[in-house]
Design a protein around this motif. Structure first.
Motif, PDB file in Angstrom:
ATOM      1  N   ALA A 160       0.847  -1.193   0.000  1.00 31.12           N
ATOM      2  CA  ALA A 160       0.000   0.000   0.000  1.00 31.12           C
ATOM      3  C   ALA A 160       0.883   1.243   0.000  1.00 31.12           C
ATOM      4  O   ALA A 160       1.974   1.246   0.578  1.00 31.12           O
ATOM      5  N   PRO A 161       0.447   2.309  -0.644  1.00 24.53           N
ATOM      6  CA  PRO A 161       1.257   3.530  -0.695  1.00 24.53           C
ATOM      7  C   PRO A 161       1.550   4.084   0.696  1.00 24.53           C
ATOM      8  O   PRO A 161       0.734   3.978   1.613  1.00 24.53           O
ATOM      9  N   ILE A 162       2.724   4.659   0.828  1.00 20.02           N
ATOM     10  CA  ILE A 162       3.133   5.318   2.065  1.00 20.02           C
ATOM     11  C   ILE A 162       3.223   6.809   1.759  1.00 20.02           C
ATOM     12  O   ILE A 162       4.035   7.230   0.927  1.00 20.02           O
ATOM     13  N   TYR A 163       2.390   7.583   2.417  1.00 21.77           N
ATOM     14  CA  TYR A 163       2.315   9.012   2.111  1.00 21.77           C
ATOM     15  C   TYR A 163       3.207   9.817   3.061  1.00 21.77           C
ATOM     16  O   TYR A 163       3.154   9.635   4.280  1.00 21.77           O
ATOM     17  N   THR A 164       3.993  10.671   2.472  1.00 20.18           N
ATOM     18  CA  THR A 164       4.930  11.492   3.230  1.00 20.18           C
ATOM     19  C   THR A 164       4.573  12.968   3.085  1.00 20.18           C
ATOM     20  O   THR A 164       3.844  13.362   2.177  1.00 20.18           O
ATOM     21  N   GLU A 165       5.124  13.763   3.973  1.00 17.74           N
ATOM     22  CA  GLU A 165       4.857  15.199   3.951  1.00 17.74           C
ATOM     23  C   GLU A 165       5.518  15.866   2.740  1.00 17.74           C
ATOM     24  O   GLU A 165       6.487  15.341   2.171  1.00 17.74           O
ATOM     25  N   ASN A 166       5.018  17.027   2.396  1.00 22.10           N
ATOM     26  CA  ASN A 166       5.609  17.809   1.304  1.00 22.10           C
ATOM     27  C   ASN A 166       6.510  18.921   1.808  1.00 22.10           C
ATOM     28  O   ASN A 166       7.160  19.610   1.018  1.00 22.10           O
ATOM     29  N   CYS A 167       6.536  19.121   3.113  1.00 20.21           N
ATOM     30  CA  CYS A 167       7.397  20.142   3.702  1.00 20.21           C
ATOM     31  C   CYS A 167       7.694  19.736   5.140  1.00 20.21           C
ATOM     32  O   CYS A 167       7.161  18.749   5.641  1.00 20.21           O
ATOM     33  N   GLY A 168       8.543  20.494   5.790  1.00 15.39           N
ATOM     34  CA  GLY A 168       8.887  20.178   7.171  1.00 15.39           C
ATOM     35  C   GLY A 168      10.331  20.501   7.479  1.00 15.39           C
ATOM     36  O   GLY A 168      11.147  20.739   6.571  1.00 15.39           O
ATOM     37  N   ASP A 169      10.666  20.502   8.760  1.00 18.03           N
ATOM     38  CA  ASP A 169      12.025  20.842   9.191  1.00 18.03           C
ATOM     39  C   ASP A 169      13.011  19.701   9.031  1.00 18.03           C
ATOM     40  O   ASP A 169      14.211  19.889   9.211  1.00 18.03           O
ATOM     41  N   LEU A 170      12.501  18.514   8.728  1.00 16.40           N
ATOM     42  CA  LEU A 170      13.378  17.352   8.564  1.00 16.40           C
ATOM     43  C   LEU A 170      13.032  16.628   7.268  1.00 16.40           C
ATOM     44  O   LEU A 170      11.851  16.386   6.985  1.00 16.40           O
ATOM     45  N   PHE A 184      11.713   1.795   7.271  1.00 18.20           N
ATOM     46  CA  PHE A 184      11.869   2.956   8.158  1.00 18.20           C
ATOM     47  C   PHE A 184      10.530   3.619   8.442  1.00 18.20           C
ATOM     48  O   PHE A 184      10.155   3.837   9.610  1.00 18.20           O
ATOM     49  N   TYR A 185       9.800   3.954   7.395  1.00 21.28           N
ATOM     50  CA  TYR A 185       8.545   4.680   7.594  1.00 21.28           C
ATOM     51  C   TYR A 185       7.502   3.828   8.314  1.00 21.28           C
ATOM     52  O   TYR A 185       6.723   4.336   9.123  1.00 21.28           O
ATOM     53  N   THR A 186       7.481   2.539   8.027  1.00 15.83           N
ATOM     54  CA  THR A 186       6.503   1.668   8.670  1.00 15.83           C
ATOM     55  C   THR A 186       6.789   1.510  10.152  1.00 15.83           C
ATOM     56  O   THR A 186       5.886   1.645  10.994  1.00 15.83           O
ATOM     57  N   LEU A 187       8.044   1.252  10.502  1.00 18.53           N
ATOM     58  CA  LEU A 187       8.379   0.969  11.892  1.00 18.53           C
ATOM     59  C   LEU A 187       8.491   2.226  12.751  1.00 18.53           C
ATOM     60  O   LEU A 187       8.348   2.155  13.968  1.00 18.53           O
ATOM     61  N   THR A 188       8.756   3.368  12.129  1.00 16.51           N
ATOM     62  CA  THR A 188       8.780   4.621  12.896  1.00 16.51           C
ATOM     63  C   THR A 188       7.414   5.290  12.906  1.00 16.51           C
ATOM     64  O   THR A 188       7.198   6.244  13.660  1.00 16.51           O
ATOM     65  N   GLN A 189       6.501   4.803  12.057  1.00 16.24           N
ATOM     66  CA  GLN A 189       5.162   5.386  11.935  1.00 16.24           C
ATOM     67  C   GLN A 189       5.252   6.891  11.717  1.00 16.24           C
ATOM     68  O   GLN A 189       4.510   7.682  12.312  1.00 16.24           O
ATOM     69  N   SER A 190       6.173   7.272  10.836  1.00 15.15           N
ATOM     70  CA  SER A 190       6.405   8.682  10.555  1.00 15.15           C
ATOM     71  C   SER A 190       6.016   9.014   9.119  1.00 15.15           C
ATOM     72  O   SER A 190       5.756   8.117   8.306  1.00 15.15           O
ATOM     73  N   ASN A 191       5.989  10.288   8.810  1.00 14.82           N
ATOM     74  CA  ASN A 191       5.695  10.723   7.444  1.00 14.82           C
ATOM     75  C   ASN A 191       6.587  11.884   7.028  1.00 14.82           C
ATOM     76  O   ASN A 191       6.158  12.797   6.327  1.00 14.82           O
ATOM     77  N   TYR A 192       7.830  11.854   7.499  1.00 18.91           N
ATOM     78  CA  TYR A 192       8.776  12.911   7.149  1.00 18.91           C
ATOM     79  C   TYR A 192       8.906  13.059   5.634  1.00 18.91           C
ATOM     80  O   TYR A 192       8.788  12.089   4.885  1.00 18.91           O
ATOM     81  N   LEU A 240      18.420  -1.737   6.773  1.00 19.04           N
ATOM     82  CA  LEU A 240      17.097  -2.349   6.866  1.00 19.04           C
ATOM     83  C   LEU A 240      16.643  -2.351   8.321  1.00 19.04           C
ATOM     84  O   LEU A 240      17.350  -2.846   9.193  1.00 19.04           O
ATOM     85  N   PHE A 241      15.474  -1.799   8.564  1.00 17.26           N
ATOM     86  CA  PHE A 241      14.924  -1.752   9.920  1.00 17.26           C
ATOM     87  C   PHE A 241      13.990  -2.937  10.119  1.00 17.26           C
ATOM     88  O   PHE A 241      13.035  -3.118   9.357  1.00 17.26           O
ATOM     89  N   LEU A 242      14.271  -3.738  11.150  1.00 15.82           N
ATOM     90  CA  LEU A 242      13.459  -4.915  11.435  1.00 15.82           C
ATOM     91  C   LEU A 242      12.647  -4.776  12.715  1.00 15.82           C
ATOM     92  O   LEU A 242      11.816  -5.628  13.018  1.00 15.82           O
ATOM     93  N   LYS A 243      12.894  -3.727  13.465  1.00 16.83           N
ATOM     94  CA  LYS A 243      12.086  -3.417  14.637  1.00 16.83           C
ATOM     95  C   LYS A 243      12.123  -1.908  14.841  1.00 16.83           C
ATOM     96  O   LYS A 243      12.923  -1.205  14.225  1.00 16.83           O
ATOM     97  N   SER A 244      11.255  -1.433  15.690  1.00 18.29           N
ATOM     98  CA  SER A 244      11.155   0.008  15.902  1.00 18.29           C
ATOM     99  C   SER A 244      12.485   0.580  16.402  1.00 18.29           C
ATOM    100  O   SER A 244      12.991   0.172  17.451  1.00 18.29           O
TER     101      SER A 244
END
Length: 259
Positions: free
Chosen positions: A36-46, A67-75, A155-159
């Motif tokens: 499934a697509p992973i949506y990220t931000e279009n701007c930000g400080d990082l 990275f994005y899945t295990l950090t639950q981030s959208n940088y 490769l990230f295998l855990k948080s």
């Protein structure tokens, strides 16, 4: 020597994570194209930044997805194409990361020489080694005060809890690195101190690197690149990051992130 370090990293990851590691990275990697697509931000400080090619774009995609899945981030995500990605690779990347900013080498070659016209050694360096573009181009292209740079073989295998906490509140002027198995620099730390007047931390590895690139200063890098043999050394880019950070501004991630 870079190949030896890569093999060492792979062997260590297999010992650490078991037989699932090579399956996830090499056999199961293509399955990411159907994720499934992973949506990220279009701007930000990082901004999360990677440099990739036709040889490693699939592992790179898997690395980013983990990275994005295990950090639950959208940088914000920036993918720097070294000029070798074909239409299929580009389409596949955007199918997983629809909001990613993909920077084509031709576009970068139109921007960087003008932006860094006062730094001919830096411009020459980016033409000598592909990885040189990570320290020469990315501070300009990322467009954010902070940059998380990842290698394609990470490769990230855990948080990654420690990394997550540091990303939430990056510290001004600080540089966060993985710990290498050795000092992988173009000279010994003693020689760097003697010849360049810079104290560098030991065992810096920029496979995972969080950097403050606000007002990035190319002047010292320009001077360091004048030294004969620096530009052609396979560990030049990593050494220059370690030198730019300096011993006082360098922080190493915990042992679980070791190369």
């Amino acid at each position: 020597m870079a190949g030896v370090r890569s093999v060492y990293r792979e062997a260590k990851m297999i010992v650490k994570h078991g037989p699932k590691y090579p399956w996830l990275k090499y056999i199961g990697a293509a399955k990411i194209l159907h994720a499934a697509p992973i949506y990220t931000e279009n701007c930000g400080d990082l901004a999360v930044c990677v440099l990739t090619s036709k040889f490693d774009w699939l592992p790179c995609l898997w690395s980013l997805a983990s990275f994005y899945t295990l950090t639950q981030s959208n940088y914000r995500l920036i993918i720097y194409d070294d000029g070798t990605l074909n239409a299929f690779a580009l389409k596949s990347i955007l199918s997983v990361f629809p909001n990613a900013a993909i920077i084509d080498r031709r576009c970068a070659d139109a921007v960087i020489p003008r932006a860094l016209a006062k730094y001919p050694n830096c411009l020459r360096f980016r033409g000598v080694q592909p990885c040189a573009r990570r320290i020469v181009d990315l501070p300009v292209l990322c467009g954010s005060p902070y940059m998380l740079m990842l290698d394609s073989d990470v490769l990230f295998l855990k948080s990654p809890d420690e990394l997550i906490n540091r990303l939430r509140v990056p510290k001004t002027g600080q540089f966060l690195f993985e710990r290498d198995l050795q000092d992988a620099y173009f000279a010994s730390r003693e020689d760097i101190r003697r010849n360049f007047g810079v104290d560098v931390a030991g065992q810096v590895n920029c496979g995972i690197m969080l950097a403050d690139v606000t007002n990035f200063d190319y002047a010292p890098i320009e001077e360091w690149l004048r030294q004969p043999g620096v530009q052609n050394h396979p560990w030049a880019e990593q050494t220059l990051w370690a030198m730019y950070a300096g011993g006082e501004r360098t922080v190493l991630l915990g042992k679980e992130y070791d190369v």
